[in-house]
Each structure stands twice: as C-alpha cells, then as structure tokens.
Design a protein around this motif. Sequence first.
Motif, PDB file in Angstrom:
ATOM      1  N   VAL A 136     -36.670  13.053 -25.413  1.00  0.00           N
ATOM      2  CA  VAL A 136     -36.107  11.844 -24.819  1.00  0.00           C
ATOM      3  C   VAL A 136     -34.861  12.173 -24.000  1.00  0.00           C
ATOM      4  O   VAL A 136     -34.652  11.627 -22.919  1.00  0.00           O
ATOM      5  N   TYR A 137     -34.031  13.073 -24.502  1.00  0.00           N
ATOM      6  CA  TYR A 137     -32.842  13.465 -23.743  1.00  0.00           C
ATOM      7  C   TYR A 137     -33.228  14.109 -22.417  1.00  0.00           C
ATOM      8  O   TYR A 137     -32.629  13.830 -21.368  1.00  0.00           O
ATOM      9  N   SER A 138     -34.260  14.961 -22.446  1.00  0.00           N
ATOM     10  CA  SER A 138     -34.725  15.600 -21.220  1.00  0.00           C
ATOM     11  C   SER A 138     -35.245  14.572 -20.216  1.00  0.00           C
ATOM     12  O   SER A 138     -35.039  14.720 -19.013  1.00  0.00           O
ATOM     13  N   PRO A 144     -31.998   6.273 -13.700  1.00  0.00           N
ATOM     14  CA  PRO A 144     -31.263   5.043 -13.360  1.00  0.00           C
ATOM     15  C   PRO A 144     -31.238   4.060 -14.527  1.00  0.00           C
ATOM     16  O   PRO A 144     -32.276   3.750 -15.108  1.00  0.00           O
ATOM     17  N   GLY A 145     -30.056   3.577 -14.879  1.00  0.00           N
ATOM     18  CA  GLY A 145     -29.921   2.602 -15.959  1.00  0.00           C
ATOM     19  C   GLY A 145     -30.049   3.169 -17.350  1.00  0.00           C
ATOM     20  O   GLY A 145     -30.162   2.406 -18.322  1.00  0.00           O
ATOM     21  N   ALA A 146     -30.023   4.490 -17.509  1.00  0.00           N
ATOM     22  CA  ALA A 146     -30.194   5.112 -18.826  1.00  0.00           C
ATOM     23  C   ALA A 146     -28.982   4.860 -19.707  1.00  0.00           C
ATOM     24  O   ALA A 146     -27.835   4.929 -19.254  1.00  0.00           O
ATOM     25  N   THR A 147     -29.229   4.530 -20.964  1.00  0.00           N
ATOM     26  CA  THR A 147     -28.151   4.373 -21.947  1.00  0.00           C
ATOM     27  C   THR A 147     -27.991   5.620 -22.806  1.00  0.00           C
ATOM     28  O   THR A 147     -27.000   5.755 -23.509  1.00  0.00           O
ATOM     29  N   ILE A 148     -28.977   6.516 -22.769  1.00  0.00           N
ATOM     30  CA  ILE A 148     -28.893   7.790 -23.482  1.00  0.00           C
ATOM     31  C   ILE A 148     -28.340   8.812 -22.501  1.00  0.00           C
ATOM     32  O   ILE A 148     -29.069   9.368 -21.674  1.00  0.00           O
ATOM     33  N   LYS A 149     -27.045   9.055 -22.599  1.00  0.00           N
ATOM     34  CA  LYS A 149     -26.360   9.876 -21.601  1.00  0.00           C
ATOM     35  C   LYS A 149     -26.128  11.310 -22.050  1.00  0.00           C
ATOM     36  O   LYS A 149     -25.888  12.192 -21.231  1.00  0.00           O
ATOM     37  N   ASP A 150     -26.117  11.580 -23.364  1.00  0.00           N
ATOM     38  CA  ASP A 150     -25.936  12.937 -23.862  1.00  0.00           C
ATOM     39  C   ASP A 150     -26.835  13.142 -25.084  1.00  0.00           C
ATOM     40  O   ASP A 150     -27.493  12.213 -25.547  1.00  0.00           O
ATOM     41  N   PHE A 151     -26.838  14.387 -25.599  1.00  0.00           N
ATOM     42  CA  PHE A 151     -27.729  14.696 -26.706  1.00  0.00           C
ATOM     43  C   PHE A 151     -27.332  13.964 -27.983  1.00  0.00           C
ATOM     44  O   PHE A 151     -28.179  13.637 -28.805  1.00  0.00           O
ATOM     45  N   GLY A 152     -26.037  13.695 -28.150  1.00  0.00           N
ATOM     46  CA  GLY A 152     -25.599  12.939 -29.316  1.00  0.00           C
ATOM     47  C   GLY A 152     -26.196  11.544 -29.337  1.00  0.00           C
ATOM     48  O   GLY A 152     -26.635  11.053 -30.392  1.00  0.00           O
ATOM     49  N   ASP A 153     -26.224  10.883 -28.168  1.00  0.00           N
ATOM     50  CA  ASP A 153     -26.869   9.565 -28.080  1.00  0.00           C
ATOM     51  C   ASP A 153     -28.347   9.665 -28.448  1.00  0.00           C
ATOM     52  O   ASP A 153     -28.898   8.775 -29.112  1.00  0.00           O
ATOM     53  N   SER A 154     -28.991  10.749 -28.007  1.00  0.00           N
ATOM     54  CA  SER A 154     -30.413  10.910 -28.271  1.00  0.00           C
ATOM     55  C   SER A 154     -30.687  11.123 -29.763  1.00  0.00           C
ATOM     56  O   SER A 154     -31.657  10.594 -30.299  1.00  0.00           O
ATOM     57  N   VAL A 155     -29.828  11.891 -30.440  1.00  0.00           N
ATOM     58  CA  VAL A 155     -29.991  12.110 -31.873  1.00  0.00           C
ATOM     59  C   VAL A 155     -29.812  10.799 -32.636  1.00  0.00           C
ATOM     60  O   VAL A 155     -30.575  10.489 -33.562  1.00  0.00           O
ATOM     61  N   VAL A 170     -28.772   2.010 -27.943  1.00  0.00           N
ATOM     62  CA  VAL A 170     -29.269   2.948 -26.946  1.00  0.00           C
ATOM     63  C   VAL A 170     -30.795   2.927 -27.003  1.00  0.00           C
ATOM     64  O   VAL A 170     -31.395   3.003 -28.086  1.00  0.00           O
ATOM     65  N   THR A 171     -31.421   2.810 -25.857  1.00  0.00           N
ATOM     66  CA  THR A 171     -32.874   2.719 -25.789  1.00  0.00           C
ATOM     67  C   THR A 171     -33.376   3.503 -24.580  1.00  0.00           C
ATOM     68  O   THR A 171     -32.690   3.579 -23.551  1.00  0.00           O
TER      69      THR A 171
END
Length: 223
Positions: A136-138, A144-155, A170-171
């Motif tokens: 998901v992070y990749s 555009p419009g992403a709320t997952i901005k770094d790997f911590g958000d993705s975890v 975050v979605t």
Amino acid sequence: MDEESRLWRWRRRTEVPLFVASGLFLGCYAVRVLAHGLGPGWKDLLLAVTYGTWALFVIDYAVRWRLSGEGAAFLHRHPMDALVVLLPLLRPLRIVQLYETVHRRRAEARLSLYARVIAYAGISALLLGFAGALTVYSAERGAPGATIKDFGDSVWWACSTLTTVGYGDVTPVTALGRTVAVGMMAGGMALLGAVTGSFSSWLIQTFTLDEDTGPPGRTPGAP
C-alpha cells in the motif's frame, strides 16, 4: 512408490527451503520499496532475486500438480498452493492446511498442534500486515489526495485493517491500495477465526478430559 507418497515426500523436503525463499522474496521487496537511495545496479539485483525466488514457487507448484495425478482438479482442491504462486510472501497462510490437519487427527492428543496453529497464525498476521503495508505504501506514496504519506502511516493502516477496526483516519485512494485492503480484511478475519477456533477447541478438550478423568479413585463418567 505411489504418487501420494511421492507428493508427501516432496512437500516435506521443500517446505523449509520454500519458506526461506518466501522470506527472501519479502526482504528484497521491502528493500526496493523502503530504500529510496538505491542505485540502478542494486535495484536490478534485488529484482533478479525477487523473480528468481518467484520462479521457485512456480516450479514447486508444477511438480506438486504433476505428482498429485489429479489433473485440473488439483487447482480446486488446493487453492492455497495457487495463492502462494501468485503471492509468495503469503506462504505462511498455509496455516489453513495445518488447521485442517488438527481436525482430522481427532483420536490423538492435539495440544501441540493447537499451539502451532496459534503461533503460526500470529506470525502469519505479522507477515501479512507487513507485506500489506509495503504494498500500500508503494502504491499510495505520491498519489493525488493520498492520506498515507509515509511507511508509518501505512503500518498504522495495516494494523487497523487486519483487526477490522478501520478508524478511517488514513485510507488508500488508489485501486491497488483498495484491492490490498479487501484482501487484508479477509485474511485478518480468517486468521482470527483460526486462532479463536483452535483455542476454543483446546479449552473444550481440556475440560472434557478433566471431567472424564475426575479425582483419583473416581469412576470416569460417574456423578
């Protein structure tokens, strides 16, 4: 030697090497996603290792298909094998087959098997969450419009998705991210079901044995 025995021997011999290969697959993929400063040479090497380990799973699937002697029915009877070919990093999810083995061996003491189910399910949940967070992070970074901005958000997102909590802070917004989310929801429910089902069965078995045995000198089954 019949085909079933040959297939069993092949499974026994390749289980550990293929598990290591799946870890190597996941490790190479993680480095490619998280290490932003890699040179082209390193990226090509990691990609080659990734495809090489993937090829091992394709070969393993072809050999199992051949040794089974089931033809096209092999695909329907062993869906987990096909899933591992598509996504080698999900090999720990073969916990489903171990869970079925627990229920088939009703006449034996099953405490060790129950413990293995719970342990492997926990490890599978960790690996599934980590793999989902990487994917998901990749897919989401820079979208555009992403709320997952770094790997911590993705975890954080992966943890809430696996447990089916879904805070919604975050979605994923990309098609790939949302597809992975659906798979993680299903995987999370399946793993939780395996753990709770095994633990409940172990408790029932333990209490049943205690009730049948009773205190010393008591006739089993007597009031």
